[in-house]
Motif scaffolding. Structure first.
Motif, PDB file in Angstrom:
ATOM      1  N   PHE A  88      -4.477   0.832 106.202  1.00 27.34           N
ATOM      2  CA  PHE A  88      -3.045   0.893 106.517  1.00 27.34           C
ATOM      3  C   PHE A  88      -2.275  -0.152 105.722  1.00 27.34           C
ATOM      4  O   PHE A  88      -1.266   0.162 105.066  1.00 27.34           O
ATOM      5  CB  PHE A  88      -2.820   0.683 108.015  1.00 27.34           C
ATOM      6  CG  PHE A  88      -1.352   0.708 108.402  1.00 27.34           C
ATOM      7  CD1 PHE A  88      -0.740   1.901 108.746  1.00 27.34           C
ATOM      8  CD2 PHE A  88      -0.586  -0.454 108.402  1.00 27.34           C
ATOM      9  CE1 PHE A  88       0.602   1.935 109.095  1.00 27.34           C
ATOM     10  CE2 PHE A  88       0.754  -0.432 108.745  1.00 27.34           C
ATOM     11  CZ  PHE A  88       1.348   0.769 109.097  1.00 27.34           C
ATOM     12  N   TRP A  89      -2.731  -1.398 105.760  1.00 20.88           N
ATOM     13  CA  TRP A  89      -1.986  -2.455 105.085  1.00 20.88           C
ATOM     14  C   TRP A  89      -2.147  -2.392 103.573  1.00 20.88           C
ATOM     15  O   TRP A  89      -1.223  -2.757 102.831  1.00 20.88           O
ATOM     16  CB  TRP A  89      -2.394  -3.828 105.632  1.00 20.88           C
ATOM     17  CG  TRP A  89      -1.746  -4.088 106.948  1.00 20.88           C
ATOM     18  CD1 TRP A  89      -2.324  -4.090 108.172  1.00 20.88           C
ATOM     19  CD2 TRP A  89      -0.350  -4.325 107.159  1.00 20.88           C
ATOM     20  NE1 TRP A  89      -1.388  -4.326 109.144  1.00 20.88           N
ATOM     21  CE2 TRP A  89      -0.171  -4.484 108.561  1.00 20.88           C
ATOM     22  CE3 TRP A  89       0.757  -4.422 106.328  1.00 20.88           C
ATOM     23  CZ2 TRP A  89       1.080  -4.726 109.125  1.00 20.88           C
ATOM     24  CZ3 TRP A  89       2.003  -4.660 106.889  1.00 20.88           C
ATOM     25  CH2 TRP A  89       2.165  -4.814 108.257  1.00 20.88           C
ATOM     26  N   ALA A  90      -3.261  -1.917 103.096  1.00 19.49           N
ATOM     27  CA  ALA A  90      -3.402  -1.711 101.655  1.00 19.49           C
ATOM     28  C   ALA A  90      -2.391  -0.669 101.181  1.00 19.49           C
ATOM     29  O   ALA A  90      -1.727  -0.842 100.146  1.00 19.49           O
ATOM     30  CB  ALA A  90      -4.816  -1.271 101.315  1.00 19.49           C
ATOM     31  N   ALA A  91      -2.253   0.417 101.953  1.00 22.86           N
ATOM     32  CA  ALA A  91      -1.294   1.465 101.607  1.00 22.86           C
ATOM     33  C   ALA A  91       0.140   0.942 101.698  1.00 22.86           C
ATOM     34  O   ALA A  91       0.965   1.168 100.798  1.00 22.86           O
ATOM     35  CB  ALA A  91      -1.473   2.663 102.521  1.00 22.86           C
ATOM     36  N   ALA A  92       0.444   0.233 102.792  1.00 28.26           N
ATOM     37  CA  ALA A  92       1.802  -0.256 102.995  1.00 28.26           C
ATOM     38  C   ALA A  92       2.212  -1.249 101.907  1.00 28.26           C
ATOM     39  O   ALA A  92       3.325  -1.179 101.366  1.00 28.26           O
ATOM     40  CB  ALA A  92       1.921  -0.903 104.371  1.00 28.26           C
ATOM     41  N   LEU A  93       1.315  -2.171 101.554  1.00 32.28           N
ATOM     42  CA  LEU A  93       1.656  -3.180 100.555  1.00 32.28           C
ATOM     43  C   LEU A  93       1.727  -2.589  99.147  1.00 32.28           C
ATOM     44  O   LEU A  93       2.589  -2.975  98.347  1.00 32.28           O
ATOM     45  CB  LEU A  93       0.649  -4.323 100.604  1.00 32.28           C
ATOM     46  CG  LEU A  93       0.665  -5.162 101.881  1.00 32.28           C
ATOM     47  CD1 LEU A  93      -0.409  -6.249 101.834  1.00 32.28           C
ATOM     48  CD2 LEU A  93       2.037  -5.784 102.106  1.00 32.28           C
ATOM     49  N   PHE A 164      -4.559   9.296 101.142  1.00 34.43           N
ATOM     50  CA  PHE A 164      -5.860   9.857 101.529  1.00 34.43           C
ATOM     51  C   PHE A 164      -6.971   9.341 100.615  1.00 34.43           C
ATOM     52  O   PHE A 164      -8.147   9.348 100.987  1.00 34.43           O
ATOM     53  CB  PHE A 164      -5.808  11.386 101.497  1.00 34.43           C
ATOM     54  CG  PHE A 164      -6.010  11.988 100.136  1.00 34.43           C
ATOM     55  CD1 PHE A 164      -7.270  12.397  99.723  1.00 34.43           C
ATOM     56  CD2 PHE A 164      -4.939  12.145  99.266  1.00 34.43           C
ATOM     57  CE1 PHE A 164      -7.463  12.953  98.465  1.00 34.43           C
ATOM     58  CE2 PHE A 164      -5.126  12.699  98.014  1.00 34.43           C
ATOM     59  CZ  PHE A 164      -6.388  13.109  97.605  1.00 34.43           C
ATOM     60  N   THR A 165      -6.610   8.857  99.426  1.00 35.48           N
ATOM     61  CA  THR A 165      -7.622   8.362  98.481  1.00 35.48           C
ATOM     62  C   THR A 165      -8.227   7.035  98.921  1.00 35.48           C
ATOM     63  O   THR A 165      -9.248   6.614  98.358  1.00 35.48           O
ATOM     64  CB  THR A 165      -7.023   8.198  97.081  1.00 35.48           C
ATOM     65  OG1 THR A 165      -5.948   7.249  97.116  1.00 35.48           O
ATOM     66  CG2 THR A 165      -6.493   9.523  96.556  1.00 35.48           C
ATOM     67  N   ILE A 166      -7.605   6.361  99.877  1.00 36.46           N
ATOM     68  CA  ILE A 166      -8.160   5.097 100.357  1.00 36.46           C
ATOM     69  C   ILE A 166      -8.542   5.200 101.832  1.00 36.46           C
ATOM     70  O   ILE A 166      -8.508   4.224 102.571  1.00 36.46           O
ATOM     71  CB  ILE A 166      -7.199   3.911 100.117  1.00 36.46           C
ATOM     72  CG1 ILE A 166      -5.861   4.127 100.838  1.00 36.46           C
ATOM     73  CG2 ILE A 166      -6.981   3.687  98.636  1.00 36.46           C
ATOM     74  CD1 ILE A 166      -4.969   2.887 100.824  1.00 36.46           C
ATOM     75  N   ALA A 167      -8.867   6.403 102.245  1.00 35.80           N
ATOM     76  CA  ALA A 167      -9.415   6.665 103.587  1.00 35.80           C
ATOM     77  C   ALA A 167      -8.413   6.426 104.714  1.00 35.80           C
ATOM     78  O   ALA A 167      -8.819   6.192 105.853  1.00 35.80           O
ATOM     79  CB  ALA A 167     -10.665   5.820 103.830  1.00 35.80           C
ATOM     80  N   LEU A 168      -7.124   6.472 104.411  1.00 35.89           N
ATOM     81  CA  LEU A 168      -6.134   6.386 105.487  1.00 35.89           C
ATOM     82  C   LEU A 168      -6.016   7.759 106.135  1.00 35.89           C
ATOM     83  O   LEU A 168      -5.760   8.746 105.444  1.00 35.89           O
ATOM     84  CB  LEU A 168      -4.778   5.951 104.925  1.00 35.89           C
ATOM     85  CG  LEU A 168      -3.685   5.719 105.972  1.00 35.89           C
ATOM     86  CD1 LEU A 168      -3.973   4.444 106.765  1.00 35.89           C
ATOM     87  CD2 LEU A 168      -2.310   5.634 105.323  1.00 35.89           C
ATOM     88  N   PRO A 169      -6.193   7.862 107.449  1.00 34.74           N
ATOM     89  CA  PRO A 169      -6.184   9.174 108.098  1.00 34.74           C
ATOM     90  C   PRO A 169      -4.777   9.730 108.310  1.00 34.74           C
ATOM     91  O   PRO A 169      -4.374  10.032 109.442  1.00 34.74           O
ATOM     92  CB  PRO A 169      -6.896   8.904 109.431  1.00 34.74           C
ATOM     93  CG  PRO A 169      -6.595   7.467 109.725  1.00 34.74           C
ATOM     94  CD  PRO A 169      -6.563   6.782 108.385  1.00 34.74           C
TER      95      PRO A 169
END
Length: 220
Positions: A88-93, A164-169
């Protein structure tokens, strides 16, 4: 048709969870990104080279790197320097950095669109540079930049599908999982697309209406 609607009804609760997560990631990335974009816009517009050049490098790196690469870097790359983030935070940042890079140029364009006479008027009434920026320049600049910022926000919501490429559901991940288990890829992806459409289409019309509403004031 009835069979398709029944499938959609069965899948919708699962996709809704992913949809909410997509909205959350988008909201966090926009809040962080637009604030950082404002700081970068002021930095790029600064007369001091010490402020301008670092800000310009940060902006150009963010604009030059695809969002997918940023996502991979924040999720898979940072652990190599002992900094591990949740998906989540990887995606958000990652999306926040992308947002900051692009919105800094949008905001800077808005600042430059404000007539020079506004700065001169602020000096005449005794306002300092910071107060002039806060009370006179930025309100007008953000008014000019608002339609573009809203349009970019729609694009970032769509870009959240890359997570989705970093396993965020999120919604695409859940749609892919349903497709893998049922082999009904076309119907489930169509439903996911309609859920995106339900947000993006009205938002796009709203941005267009806002642009028409602000057009007379810009000309004035």
């Amino acid at each position: 048709m009835i069979e398709l609607l029944n499938l959609w009804a069965a899948w919708f609760p699962e996709l809704w969870k992913g949809f909410v997560l997509s909205m959350q990631v988008t909201a966090v990335s926009l809040v962080l990104g637009i604030v950082l974009g404002l700081v970068l816009a002021l930095g790029v517009s600064a007369s001091s080279k010490t402020l301008r050049y670092p800000a310009l490098i940060i902006v150009e790196l963010g604009r030059g790197a695809p969002a997918l690469i940023l996502l991979q870097y924040f999720y898979f790359g940072l652990p190599s320097v002992n900094l591990t983030l949740t998906s989540f935070w990887a995606a958000a940042l990652a999306l926040a950095y992308c947002t900051a890079a692009y919105t800094s140029e949008i905001i800077r364009g808005g600042i430059e669109a404000v007539a020079q006479g506004q700065n001169e008027a602020a000096e005449v009434i005794g306002l300092g540079r910071l107060d002039a920026l806060r009370f006179i320049i930025l309100p007008q600049a953000l008014r000019v930049a608002l339609p573009s910022l809203l349009g970019f926000s729609i694009m970032m919501f769509q870009a959240s599908s890359l997570c989705f490429t970093i396993a965020l559901p999120e919604i695409v991940s859940r749609a892919s999982a349903i497709g893998s288990s049922t082999f009904e890829y076309m119907p489930v992806l169509a439903l996911a697309g309609l859920m995106y459409f339900a947000v993006c289409a009205p938002a796009t019309l709203g941005v267009a209406a806002l642009e028409r509403r602000l057009a007379p004031s810009r000309q004035a």
